[in-house]
Design a protein around this motif. Sequence first.
Motif, PDB file in Angstrom:
ATOM      1  N   GLU A 102       0.855  -1.193   0.000  1.00 45.46           N
ATOM      2  CA  GLU A 102       0.000   0.000   0.000  1.00 45.46           C
ATOM      3  C   GLU A 102       0.887   1.237   0.000  1.00 45.46           C
ATOM      4  N   LYS A 103       0.437   2.293  -0.663  1.00 40.33           N
ATOM      5  CA  LYS A 103       1.126   3.578  -0.566  1.00 40.33           C
ATOM      6  C   LYS A 103       0.720   4.202   0.760  1.00 40.33           C
ATOM      7  N   ILE A 104       1.711   4.721   1.470  1.00 40.74           N
ATOM      8  CA  ILE A 104       1.486   5.201   2.833  1.00 40.74           C
ATOM      9  C   ILE A 104       1.893   6.664   2.953  1.00 40.74           C
ATOM     10  N   GLY A 105       1.066   7.433   3.643  1.00 39.35           N
ATOM     11  CA  GLY A 105       1.400   8.801   3.992  1.00 39.35           C
ATOM     12  C   GLY A 105       1.749   8.874   5.472  1.00 39.35           C
ATOM     13  N   VAL A 106       2.451   9.896   5.855  1.00 34.49           N
ATOM     14  CA  VAL A 106       2.764  10.160   7.263  1.00 34.49           C
ATOM     15  C   VAL A 106       2.460  11.626   7.538  1.00 34.49           C
ATOM     16  N   CYS A 107       2.066  11.916   8.745  1.00 35.97           N
ATOM     17  CA  CYS A 107       1.861  13.313   9.136  1.00 35.97           C
ATOM     18  C   CYS A 107       2.096  13.452  10.636  1.00 35.97           C
ATOM     19  N   CYS A 108       2.231  14.699  11.064  1.00 31.89           N
ATOM     20  CA  CYS A 108       2.558  14.945  12.459  1.00 31.89           C
ATOM     21  C   CYS A 108       1.813  16.169  12.974  1.00 31.89           C
ATOM     22  N   VAL A 109       1.180  16.006  14.109  1.00 32.27           N
ATOM     23  CA  VAL A 109       0.562  17.129  14.800  1.00 32.27           C
ATOM     24  C   VAL A 109       1.674  17.785  15.621  1.00 32.27           C
ATOM     25  N   LEU A 110       2.077  18.979  15.189  1.00 31.72           N
ATOM     26  CA  LEU A 110       3.094  19.734  15.918  1.00 31.72           C
ATOM     27  C   LEU A 110       2.391  20.546  16.991  1.00 31.72           C
TER      28      LEU A 110
ATOM     29  N   ALA B  11      10.567   8.909   6.894  1.00 30.24           N
ATOM     30  CA  ALA B  11       9.739   9.706   5.981  1.00 30.24           C
ATOM     31  C   ALA B  11       9.210  10.945   6.688  1.00 30.24           C
ATOM     32  N   LEU B  12       8.737  10.773   7.910  1.00 29.44           N
ATOM     33  CA  LEU B  12       8.210  11.912   8.656  1.00 29.44           C
ATOM     34  C   LEU B  12       9.302  12.940   8.935  1.00 29.44           C
ATOM     35  N   CYS B  13      10.468  12.481   9.351  1.00 28.15           N
ATOM     36  CA  CYS B  13      11.594  13.401   9.602  1.00 28.15           C
ATOM     37  C   CYS B  13      11.924  14.188   8.341  1.00 28.15           C
ATOM     38  N   ARG B  14      11.965  13.515   7.192  1.00 27.35           N
ATOM     39  CA  ARG B  14      12.261  14.177   5.925  1.00 27.35           C
ATOM     40  C   ARG B  14      11.183  15.206   5.579  1.00 27.35           C
ATOM     41  N   GLU B  15       9.923  14.796   5.691  1.00 30.49           N
ATOM     42  CA  GLU B  15       8.813  15.699   5.347  1.00 30.49           C
ATOM     43  C   GLU B  15       8.779  16.931   6.259  1.00 30.49           C
ATOM     44  N   LEU B  16       8.976  16.729   7.546  1.00 33.27           N
ATOM     45  CA  LEU B  16       8.963  17.870   8.471  1.00 33.27           C
ATOM     46  C   LEU B  16      10.084  18.848   8.156  1.00 33.27           C
ATOM     47  N   LYS B  17      11.255  18.316   7.855  1.00 31.89           N
ATOM     48  CA  LYS B  17      12.377  19.200   7.521  1.00 31.89           C
ATOM     49  C   LYS B  17      12.100  19.941   6.216  1.00 31.89           C
ATOM     50  N   GLU B  18      11.554  19.243   5.196  1.00 28.77           N
ATOM     51  CA  GLU B  18      11.254  19.875   3.912  1.00 28.77           C
ATOM     52  C   GLU B  18      10.183  20.958   4.025  1.00 28.77           C
ATOM     53  N   GLU B  19       9.141  20.693   4.789  1.00 33.54           N
ATOM     54  CA  GLU B  19       8.002  21.615   4.864  1.00 33.54           C
ATOM     55  C   GLU B  19       8.156  22.715   5.903  1.00 33.54           C
ATOM     56  N   THR B  20       8.822  22.390   7.033  1.00 38.60           N
ATOM     57  CA  THR B  20       8.821  23.318   8.171  1.00 38.60           C
ATOM     58  C   THR B  20      10.209  23.712   8.664  1.00 38.60           C
ATOM     59  N   GLY B  21      11.233  22.993   8.247  1.00 37.80           N
ATOM     60  CA  GLY B  21      12.572  23.235   8.770  1.00 37.80           C
ATOM     61  C   GLY B  21      12.809  22.607  10.133  1.00 37.80           C
TER      62      GLY B  21
ATOM     63  N   GLY C 289       3.523  13.917   4.353  1.00 41.61           N
ATOM     64  CA  GLY C 289       3.722  13.560   2.954  1.00 41.61           C
ATOM     65  C   GLY C 289       3.805  12.063   2.787  1.00 41.61           C
ATOM     66  N   MET C 290       4.358  11.648   1.671  1.00 46.86           N
ATOM     67  CA  MET C 290       4.392  10.242   1.303  1.00 46.86           C
ATOM     68  C   MET C 290       5.668   9.546   1.768  1.00 46.86           C
ATOM     69  N   VAL C 291       5.524   8.273   2.120  1.00 41.87           N
ATOM     70  CA  VAL C 291       6.674   7.422   2.417  1.00 41.87           C
ATOM     71  C   VAL C 291       7.257   6.977   1.080  1.00 41.87           C
ATOM     72  N   GLU C 292       8.551   7.220   0.883  1.00 42.28           N
ATOM     73  CA  GLU C 292       9.233   6.827  -0.350  1.00 42.28           C
ATOM     74  C   GLU C 292       9.621   5.349  -0.286  1.00 42.28           C
ATOM     75  N   PRO C 293       9.876   4.725  -1.451  1.00 43.21           N
ATOM     76  CA  PRO C 293      10.337   3.330  -1.443  1.00 43.21           C
ATOM     77  C   PRO C 293      11.583   3.172  -0.565  1.00 43.21           C
ATOM     78  N   ASN C 294      11.652   2.092   0.157  1.00 44.17           N
ATOM     79  CA  ASN C 294      12.774   1.772   1.052  1.00 44.17           C
ATOM     80  C   ASN C 294      12.946   2.757   2.205  1.00 44.17           C
ATOM     81  N   GLU C 295      11.881   3.445   2.582  1.00 46.14           N
ATOM     82  CA  GLU C 295      11.924   4.411   3.680  1.00 46.14           C
ATOM     83  C   GLU C 295      10.941   3.950   4.753  1.00 46.14           C
ATOM     84  N   ASP C 296      11.339   4.027   6.007  1.00 42.56           N
ATOM     85  CA  ASP C 296      10.397   3.681   7.075  1.00 42.56           C
ATOM     86  C   ASP C 296       9.573   4.914   7.441  1.00 42.56           C
ATOM     87  N   TRP C 297       8.524   4.707   8.248  1.00 34.68           N
ATOM     88  CA  TRP C 297       7.591   5.781   8.586  1.00 34.68           C
ATOM     89  C   TRP C 297       8.288   6.962   9.247  1.00 34.68           C
ATOM     90  N   VAL C 298       9.142   6.668  10.219  1.00 37.66           N
ATOM     91  CA  VAL C 298       9.783   7.739  10.988  1.00 37.66           C
ATOM     92  C   VAL C 298      10.763   8.520  10.111  1.00 37.66           C
TER      93      VAL C 298
END
Length: 142
Positions: A12-20, A58-68, A47-56
């Motif tokens: 399944e394609k998986i998204g991750v998100c975080c309530v800051l 992916a979340l760390c990457r997305e948070l840094k990309e979107e919010t710094g 955002g989305m979990v990339e191939p060969n990426e775990d949930w955490v």
Amino acid sequence: MIEFVSEIPENEKIGVCCVLIDKWTNKVYLSKRLGAYETNKYAVPGGMVEPNEDWVSALCRELKEETGIVIKVPHLQYVTIAKHNGAKSNYTVWFKYYLSITEEPKNLEPEKHSDWTLFSINDALQLPLMLSTRETFLKYFC
């Protein structure tokens, strides 16, 4: 419709998100989506979990990309898995993270969303929220 589940089927394609959450006011950061899925609805970063990426990761990457924000993984808290009919995924893994006084999200993707703004959960529920955000707030944050 949103259903909260404990597992995600394989492939399944998986998204991750975080309530800051602001540690001192207990308010949450939200941003209005621009020109994307559920335009003009408020949402948390993710955002989305990339191939060969775990949930955490992916979340760390997305948070840094979107919010710094560079999170301290031991302080990250798992919340739930939401099953839904999304544009890019059918499952989203939800986390929460309490920000220290020195951490404040920046809008690093202004073409995708408005600035990050603090709202109490009650005030947030009065906004046009993405459906999964509304349902998760109601079930896990009220």
